[in-house]
Design a protein around this motif. Structure first.
Motif, mmCIF file in Angstrom:
data_model
loop_
_atom_site.group_PDB
_atom_site.id
_atom_site.type_symbol
_atom_site.label_atom_id
_atom_site.label_comp_id
_atom_site.label_asym_id
_atom_site.label_seq_id
_atom_site.Cartn_x
_atom_site.Cartn_y
_atom_site.Cartn_z
ATOM 1 N N UNK A 57 -5.283 3.750 7.960
ATOM 2 C CA UNK A 57 -6.141 2.641 7.501
ATOM 3 C C UNK A 57 -6.696 2.812 6.089
ATOM 4 N N UNK A 58 -5.877 2.764 5.039
ATOM 5 C CA UNK A 58 -6.413 2.975 3.694
ATOM 6 C C UNK A 58 -7.259 1.799 3.214
ATOM 7 N N UNK A 59 -8.231 2.093 2.363
ATOM 8 C CA UNK A 59 -8.930 1.033 1.648
ATOM 9 C C UNK A 59 -8.142 0.756 0.375
ATOM 10 N N UNK A 61 -8.394 0.339 -2.721
ATOM 11 C CA UNK A 61 -9.220 0.445 -3.928
ATOM 12 C C UNK A 61 -8.686 1.502 -4.884
ATOM 13 N N UNK A 62 -7.425 1.890 -4.716
ATOM 14 C CA UNK A 62 -6.823 2.881 -5.594
ATOM 15 C C UNK A 62 -5.435 3.236 -5.087
ATOM 16 N N UNK A 63 -4.821 4.178 -5.790
ATOM 17 C CA UNK A 63 -3.476 4.612 -5.432
ATOM 18 C C UNK A 63 -3.546 5.795 -4.458
ATOM 19 N N UNK A 64 -2.620 5.849 -3.532
ATOM 20 C CA UNK A 64 -2.584 6.951 -2.569
ATOM 21 C C UNK A 64 -2.239 8.256 -3.276
ATOM 22 N N UNK A 100 -5.139 -6.665 -4.930
ATOM 23 C CA UNK A 100 -3.798 -6.824 -4.382
ATOM 24 C C UNK A 100 -2.841 -5.786 -4.966
ATOM 25 N N UNK A 101 -3.061 -5.391 -6.216
ATOM 26 C CA UNK A 101 -2.231 -4.355 -6.842
ATOM 27 C C UNK A 101 -2.185 -3.096 -5.975
ATOM 28 N N UNK A 102 -3.338 -2.711 -5.444
ATOM 29 C CA UNK A 102 -3.400 -1.496 -4.632
ATOM 30 C C UNK A 102 -2.748 -1.711 -3.269
ATOM 31 N N UNK A 103 -2.881 -2.911 -2.725
ATOM 32 C CA UNK A 103 -2.213 -3.220 -1.462
ATOM 33 C C UNK A 103 -0.710 -3.018 -1.616
ATOM 34 N N UNK A 104 -0.149 -3.609 -2.661
ATOM 35 C CA UNK A 104 1.295 -3.510 -2.888
ATOM 36 C C UNK A 104 1.725 -2.062 -3.118
ATOM 37 N N UNK A 328 2.712 8.116 -6.407
ATOM 38 C CA UNK A 328 3.555 7.564 -7.463
ATOM 39 C C UNK A 328 3.807 8.597 -8.558
ATOM 40 N N UNK A 329 2.786 9.381 -8.883
ATOM 41 C CA UNK A 329 2.966 10.445 -9.865
ATOM 42 C C UNK A 329 3.925 11.512 -9.371
ATOM 43 N N UNK A 330 3.773 11.897 -8.100
ATOM 44 C CA UNK A 330 4.649 12.919 -7.528
ATOM 45 C C UNK A 330 6.089 12.413 -7.423
ATOM 46 N N UNK A 331 6.246 11.140 -7.093
ATOM 47 C CA UNK A 331 7.597 10.566 -7.039
ATOM 48 C C UNK A 331 8.238 10.608 -8.417
ATOM 49 N N UNK A 332 7.481 10.225 -9.443
ATOM 50 C CA UNK A 332 8.035 10.237 -10.802
ATOM 51 C C UNK A 332 8.308 11.667 -11.272
#
Length: 591
Positions: A57-59, A61-64, A100-104, A328-332
């Protein structure tokens, strides 16, 4: 939900709880109508086809970040292993911080880790904000039962009257209003005519409770803000501690797994669901909350506020900077989903917070990449090597064809080809005019093998006016080609990698390292900026072998001797390659 083929998982206390629940049939008669809803909605549905239900259940409000990966793997993994379903639910109850940016981004990150929320023909992607109507209904039911009241004290007054761990709280002067009065005032809160902070709705429990969380916790506050999902429909928003148990119940969650800081909230979680079940709004058995210890990683910070500061202050190049602990940073950076899952699964679940050495995560990464990443040669700090007798041995213009396996244990990946000629690139530290003890590479009079090629003997070097070495000179030792009968005729102690200048592919190489120099950068309230590693990123111009010409983005390789690298998913172009160092071949931090 996908089922990644990972190794068997070690047992832990959460698995023990689930196995006991399955043995005793705790949830076997639970009904699920196929969509979230109240008790009557589910009572009309069939028996739940899922043996258990968990949720991440993330909020939004930011990137995971890597800390979230533990919860993702735990919740989705337990559901997968026990015939259950894990929901992805956005706890979007705070409109001022959510976008919505964070949701996506969260949806993309969870998918990248290897999980989804499709099961039994149902897409279990949910939003807390879609339950706001029920939450108001539940609040009004609590008011009607004398279990909630509208408090119009100021925030400072409420804080002072709450008491502390040694002092009981003091009842609000508004606590004894009648249910009718409270219902009228709560609807006034909803009407939009009351300003932010003018009133809150509180549960009526016990202001003298030793558990401060039961001292009439707030249920609703006034907030005139546009919500990313519901727009301007609401001007009252539920508190997280009120919303979360209700969300679990509406979704038929069986095991609500959260971190240890919520342990003191569990009596409130149980109280609320019990009262709403008594009022006929929710079904029984109610979800049960279970807490596990948070996973902390050394040399990393996971505070969203501090990560945002790194981005806003330009210390890193955005949320997907390869030094960031965001997914996203770790993926990159080149981390694989399998390595992150292995780290999360390998740490299990315990009742205490743990610190994990960053080297453990890097070890999981190396274990995964060792069997996957094709090999290649690269020169990161180029220095010319001139083979001065090349024309005498082979003839002018001759290029000697060399071959090597793309992967030593995976013949199906085929061979890679490159040419050996009179002018090469080698690593600058492979030459020493005056060698230190134990140095077996190029120095005047010494012989080395060019990997997959020939033996050469160093004869000296060229220098500029300032005395800097500008080229190394050597001669070819004939009949020493790798893989030929004469290969062992000349014994050497050193082997070096190289790239032929005639077919070298120029490349930008970004050498990343840990962002911080201290294992706990913000320990004791210290400013984490003081522990920044000034050498966490170094960009150099090097060369890679011709097999890497034109490769697409997000491809991982082992550069022989140097470590694992990936073509940058953001900056790389086939005609202008950019490689990020993922990790070295072995742990060399601090050495």
């Amino acid at each position: 939900m996908t089922t990644p083929h990972d190794t068997p998982k070690p047992s832990n206390f959460l698995r023990g709880i689930i196995e006991r629940d399955l043995e005793t049939g705790t949830w076997s008669q639970r009904r699920f109508a196929g969509t979230p809803g109240d008790g009557a909605h589910h009572a009309a549905g069939p028996l739940d086809p899922a043996k258990i239900r968990t949720r991440f259940p993330p909020e939004p409000n930011g990137y995971l970040h890597v800390g979230h990966a533990k919860s993702i793997c735990l919740n989705f993994g337990l559901a997968r292993d026990y015939g259950g379903v894990c929901h992805l639910r956005f706890d979007d109850t705070n409109p001022e911080k959510e976008e919505q940016e964070y949701v996506d981004a969260i949806i993309e990150a969870v998918h990248w880790l290897g999980f989804d929320w499709q099961a039994h023909g149902v897409d279990h992607l949910y939003y807390a904000s879609n339950y706001f109507g029920f939450m108001v209904r539940a609040a009004e039911a609590l008011i009607g039962a004398g279990l909630a009241y509208v408090d119009e004290q100021s925030a400072d007054e409420m804080r002072a009257n709450r008491g502390d761990f040694t002092t009981p709280g003091t009842d609000s002067p508004f606590r004894d209003r009648t249910p009718a009065e409270n219902l009228e005032r709560f609807r006034e809160m909803q009407s939009g005519r009351m300003p932010d902070g003018a009133a809150v709705l509180r549960a009526k429990i016990d202001m003298a409770s030793p558990n401060i969380n039961l001292r009439d916790p707030a249920l609703y506050r006034i907030k005139h803000a546009t919500h990313h999902n519901t727009g301007d429909t609401w001007c009252v928003y539920p508190m997280y501690a009120y919303a979360h148990p209700i969300e679990d119940a509406l979704e038929n969650i069986t095991h609500s797994i959260c971190t240890l800081e919520f342990e003191d909230q569990r009596p409130w979680y149980d109280w609320l669901l019990d009262k709403l079940a008594d009022l006929g709004l929710l079904q029984r058995p109610a979800p049960r909350q279970h807490e596990f210890g948070r996973l902390n990683l050394t040399y990393v910070i996971t505070s969203k506020r501090k990560l945002k500061a790194l981005v806003d202050e330009g210390i890193v190049d955005g949320w997907d900077d390869p030094r960031m602990p965001t997914l996203f940073g770790m993926r990159r950076r080149g981390y694989t989903p399998e390595s992150i899952r292995a780290m999360a699964d390998g740490t299990g679940a315990s009742k205490t917070n743990i610190w994990l050495e960053y080297s453990v995560l890097e070890g999981c990464l190396r274990d995964d990449l060792e069997g996957k990443a094709p090999r290649a040669m690269a020169v990161i700090d180029p220095l010319p090597l001139k083979l001065t007798n090349w024309a005498d041995v082979f003839g002018a213009g001759h290029i000697e064809a060399c071959h090597a396996p793309a992967h030593p244990q995976r013949p199906e990946l085929g061979q890679r080809s490159f040419g050996l000629g009179p002018a090469l690139w080698i690593e600058r530290d492979d030459f020493a005019e005056v060698p230190a003890k134990g140095f077996f590479r190029l120095f005047p009079g010494n012989k080395v093998r060019l990997k997959y090629g020939l033996v050469v003997e160093c004869t000296g070097c060229e220098k500029d006016a300032a005395g800097n070495v500008t080229a190394v000179l050597a001669t070819v030792v004939p009949d020493t080609r790798s893989g030929t009968p004469g290969a062992d005729a000349v014994k050497v102690k050193g082997t070096i990698t190289w790239i032929g200048q005639h077919d070298a592919v120029p490349a930008t190489i970004q050498l990343y390292d840990r962002l911080f120099t201290e294992p706990q950068p913000d320990a004791g309230g210290r400013d984490f900026r003081e522990a920044l590693n000034p050498h966490s990123k170094r960009v150099v111009q090097g060369y890679v072998e011709p097999a890497l010409a034109g490769v697409p983005a997000d491809q991982r390789y082992q550069f022989e001797r140097h470590g694992y690298f990936v073509t940058d998913r953001k900056l790389h172009r086939p005609d202008a390659p950019v490689f990020n160092r993922i990790t070295t071949l072995k742990d060399s931090w601090g050495k």
